[in-house]
Write a protein that holds these residues in place. Structure first.
Motif, PDB file in Angstrom:
ATOM      1  N   MET A   1       0.850  -1.163   0.000  1.00 52.76           N
ATOM      2  CA  MET A   1       0.000   0.000   0.000  1.00 52.76           C
ATOM      3  C   MET A   1       0.901   1.233   0.000  1.00 52.76           C
ATOM      4  SD  MET A   1      -2.970   1.312   2.624  1.00 52.76           S
ATOM      5  CE  MET A   1      -3.235  -0.333   3.118  1.00 52.76           C
ATOM      6  N   VAL A   2       0.550   2.190  -0.841  1.00 51.82           N
ATOM      7  CA  VAL A   2       1.311   3.424  -0.934  1.00 51.82           C
ATOM      8  C   VAL A   2       0.776   4.462   0.035  1.00 51.82           C
ATOM      9  CG1 VAL A   2       1.930   5.336  -2.467  1.00 51.82           C
ATOM     10  CG2 VAL A   2       1.976   2.997  -3.320  1.00 51.82           C
ATOM     11  N   LYS A   3      -0.538   4.634   0.050  1.00 59.04           N
ATOM     12  CA  LYS A   3      -1.138   5.620   0.952  1.00 59.04           C
ATOM     13  C   LYS A   3      -2.547   5.185   1.298  1.00 59.04           C
ATOM     14  CE  LYS A   3      -2.473  10.474   1.255  1.00 59.04           C
ATOM     15  NZ  LYS A   3      -2.645  11.728   0.501  1.00 59.04           N
ATOM     16  N   GLN A   4      -2.874   5.228   2.579  1.00 62.21           N
ATOM     17  CA  GLN A   4      -4.229   4.899   3.020  1.00 62.21           C
ATOM     18  C   GLN A   4      -4.945   6.193   3.359  1.00 62.21           C
ATOM     19  OE1 GLN A   4      -4.488   1.937   6.033  1.00 62.21           O
ATOM     20  NE2 GLN A   4      -6.703   1.939   6.023  1.00 62.21           N
ATOM     21  N   GLU A   5      -6.107   6.374   2.750  1.00 59.50           N
ATOM     22  CA  GLU A   5      -6.927   7.534   3.018  1.00 59.50           C
ATOM     23  C   GLU A   5      -8.125   7.075   3.840  1.00 59.50           C
ATOM     24  OE1 GLU A   5      -7.503   8.989  -0.972  1.00 59.50           O
ATOM     25  OE2 GLU A   5      -5.538   9.949  -0.978  1.00 59.50           O
ATOM     26  N   GLN A   6      -9.048   7.967   4.129  1.00 58.45           N
ATOM     27  CA  GLN A   6     -10.157   7.625   5.013  1.00 58.45           C
ATOM     28  C   GLN A   6     -10.973   6.439   4.494  1.00 58.45           C
ATOM     29  OE1 GLN A   6     -12.698  10.887   6.054  1.00 58.45           O
ATOM     30  NE2 GLN A   6     -13.919   9.669   7.458  1.00 58.45           N
ATOM     31  N   GLN A   7     -11.370   6.465   3.233  1.00 54.02           N
ATOM     32  CA  GLN A   7     -12.194   5.389   2.699  1.00 54.02           C
ATOM     33  C   GLN A   7     -11.592   4.715   1.478  1.00 54.02           C
ATOM     34  OE1 GLN A   7     -16.032   7.251   2.193  1.00 54.02           O
ATOM     35  NE2 GLN A   7     -16.585   6.788   4.283  1.00 54.02           N
ATOM     36  N   THR A   8     -10.447   5.174   1.033  1.00 53.55           N
ATOM     37  CA  THR A   8      -9.781   4.579  -0.118  1.00 53.55           C
ATOM     38  C   THR A   8      -8.288   4.468   0.165  1.00 53.55           C
ATOM     39  OG1 THR A   8      -9.421   6.719  -1.174  1.00 53.55           O
ATOM     40  CG2 THR A   8     -11.451   5.546  -1.768  1.00 53.55           C
ATOM     41  N   SER A   9      -7.598   3.757  -0.680  1.00 49.73           N
ATOM     42  CA  SER A   9      -6.149   3.622  -0.573  1.00 49.73           C
ATOM     43  C   SER A   9      -5.536   3.720  -1.957  1.00 49.73           C
ATOM     44  CB  SER A   9      -5.761   2.267   0.026  1.00 49.73           C
ATOM     45  OG  SER A   9      -6.248   2.161   1.342  1.00 49.73           O
ATOM     46  N   ILE A  10      -4.303   4.164  -1.991  1.00 53.44           N
ATOM     47  CA  ILE A  10      -3.529   4.134  -3.225  1.00 53.44           C
ATOM     48  C   ILE A  10      -2.615   2.930  -3.100  1.00 53.44           C
ATOM     49  CG2 ILE A  10      -1.818   5.321  -4.628  1.00 53.44           C
ATOM     50  CD1 ILE A  10      -2.885   7.947  -3.408  1.00 53.44           C
ATOM     51  N   VAL A  11      -2.669   2.063  -4.069  1.00 52.61           N
ATOM     52  CA  VAL A  11      -1.820   0.868  -4.040  1.00 52.61           C
ATOM     53  C   VAL A  11      -0.976   0.808  -5.297  1.00 52.61           C
ATOM     54  CG1 VAL A  11      -3.391  -0.468  -2.588  1.00 52.61           C
ATOM     55  CG2 VAL A  11      -3.622  -0.587  -5.056  1.00 52.61           C
ATOM     56  N   ARG A  12       0.130   0.142  -5.179  1.00 53.34           N
ATOM     57  CA  ARG A  12       1.005  -0.081  -6.320  1.00 53.34           C
ATOM     58  C   ARG A  12       0.992  -1.576  -6.576  1.00 53.34           C
ATOM     59  NH1 ARG A  12       7.029   2.242  -7.234  1.00 53.34           N
ATOM     60  NH2 ARG A  12       7.055   1.825  -9.434  1.00 53.34           N
ATOM     61  N   LEU A  13       0.638  -1.944  -7.781  1.00 52.79           N
ATOM     62  CA  LEU A  13       0.495  -3.347  -8.144  1.00 52.79           C
ATOM     63  C   LEU A  13       1.527  -3.710  -9.204  1.00 52.79           C
ATOM     64  CD1 LEU A  13      -3.384  -3.218  -8.452  1.00 52.79           C
ATOM     65  CD2 LEU A  13      -2.069  -4.023  -6.493  1.00 52.79           C
ATOM     66  N   PHE A  14       2.015  -4.928  -9.132  1.00 52.64           N
ATOM     67  CA  PHE A  14       3.029  -5.398 -10.061  1.00 52.64           C
ATOM     68  C   PHE A  14       2.515  -6.632 -10.807  1.00 52.64           C
ATOM     69  CE2 PHE A  14       5.148  -3.319  -6.552  1.00 52.64           C
ATOM     70  CZ  PHE A  14       5.985  -2.429  -7.205  1.00 52.64           C
ATOM     71  N   PRO A  15       1.755  -6.424 -11.877  1.00 52.88           N
ATOM     72  CA  PRO A  15       1.246  -7.591 -12.615  1.00 52.88           C
ATOM     73  C   PRO A  15       2.387  -8.333 -13.307  1.00 52.88           C
ATOM     74  CG  PRO A  15       0.741  -5.577 -13.797  1.00 52.88           C
ATOM     75  CD  PRO A  15       1.338  -5.166 -12.474  1.00 52.88           C
ATOM     76  N   ILE A  16       2.311  -9.646 -13.274  1.00 53.09           N
ATOM     77  CA  ILE A  16       3.319 -10.485 -13.907  1.00 53.09           C
ATOM     78  C   ILE A  16       2.914 -10.813 -15.340  1.00 53.09           C
ATOM     79  CG2 ILE A  16       4.550 -12.688 -13.757  1.00 53.09           C
ATOM     80  CD1 ILE A  16       5.209 -10.660 -11.504  1.00 53.09           C
ATOM     81  N   THR A  17       1.637 -10.999 -15.550  1.00 53.18           N
ATOM     82  CA  THR A  17       1.132 -11.285 -16.889  1.00 53.18           C
ATOM     83  C   THR A  17       0.151 -10.192 -17.280  1.00 53.18           C
ATOM     84  OG1 THR A  17      -0.795 -12.535 -16.147  1.00 53.18           O
ATOM     85  CG2 THR A  17       1.266 -13.763 -16.424  1.00 53.18           C
ATOM     86  N   GLY A  18      -0.201 -10.148 -18.518  1.00 50.04           N
ATOM     87  CA  GLY A  18      -1.138  -9.154 -19.011  1.00 50.04           C
ATOM     88  C   GLY A  18      -2.545  -9.688 -19.134  1.00 50.04           C
ATOM     89  N   ARG A  19      -2.956 -10.547 -18.242  1.00 51.37           N
ATOM     90  CA  ARG A  19      -4.300 -11.122 -18.306  1.00 51.37           C
ATOM     91  C   ARG A  19      -5.372 -10.050 -18.203  1.00 51.37           C
ATOM     92  NH1 ARG A  19      -4.382 -16.395 -19.976  1.00 51.37           N
ATOM     93  NH2 ARG A  19      -2.730 -17.536 -18.948  1.00 51.37           N
ATOM     94  N   SER A  20      -6.401 -10.196 -18.969  1.00 48.70           N
ATOM     95  CA  SER A  20      -7.509  -9.242 -18.971  1.00 48.70           C
ATOM     96  C   SER A  20      -8.162  -9.185 -17.588  1.00 48.70           C
ATOM     97  CB  SER A  20      -8.536  -9.670 -20.015  1.00 48.70           C
ATOM     98  OG  SER A  20      -9.631  -8.801 -20.014  1.00 48.70           O
TER      99      SER A  20
END
Length: 105
Positions: A1-20
């Motif tokens: 998690m990058v930043k947690q806000e009151q009702q939402t969060s900013i996350v950084r995700l690292f996808p390995i494949t490009g699955r839809s």
């Protein structure tokens, strides 16, 4: 998690494949749907935005000839201060790793 806000969060995700819809499905399964996702977000998450708030802010790849890391950051229109938050949480290796030696989760 990058930043947690009151009702939402900013996350950084690292996808390995490009699955839809890979990121969207996994976050829903974890109980944290992406805000504005018309296919996977529950009603409460839809109230925050009329559009999907999923953004490929940073694209990193190893150049096929040099095997050196190339990184491009694209500013996010719905969260203007995301770049410094996101960049501080990731320090990729400058050279291409041997993918056969990476740990499996």
């Amino acid at each position: 998690m990058v930043k947690q806000e009151q009702q939402t969060s900013i996350v950084r995700l690292f996808p390995i494949t490009g699955r839809s819809h890979q990121l969207r499905v996994h976050l829903l399964a974890l109980g944290h749907p992406i805000v504005g996702d018309e296919f996977y977000a529950h009603e409460e998450a839809m109230k925050f935005s009329e559009r999907l708030e999923l953004h490929a802010a940073e694209l990193c790849f190893y150049h096929p000839e040099t095997e050196k890391l190339q990184s491009i950051f694209v500013p996010c229109d719905f969260h203007q201060v995301s770049e410094p938050l996101v960049v501080q949480h990731f320090d990729p290796a400058p050279d291409l790793p041997d993918y056969k030696t990476l740990p499996r989760s």
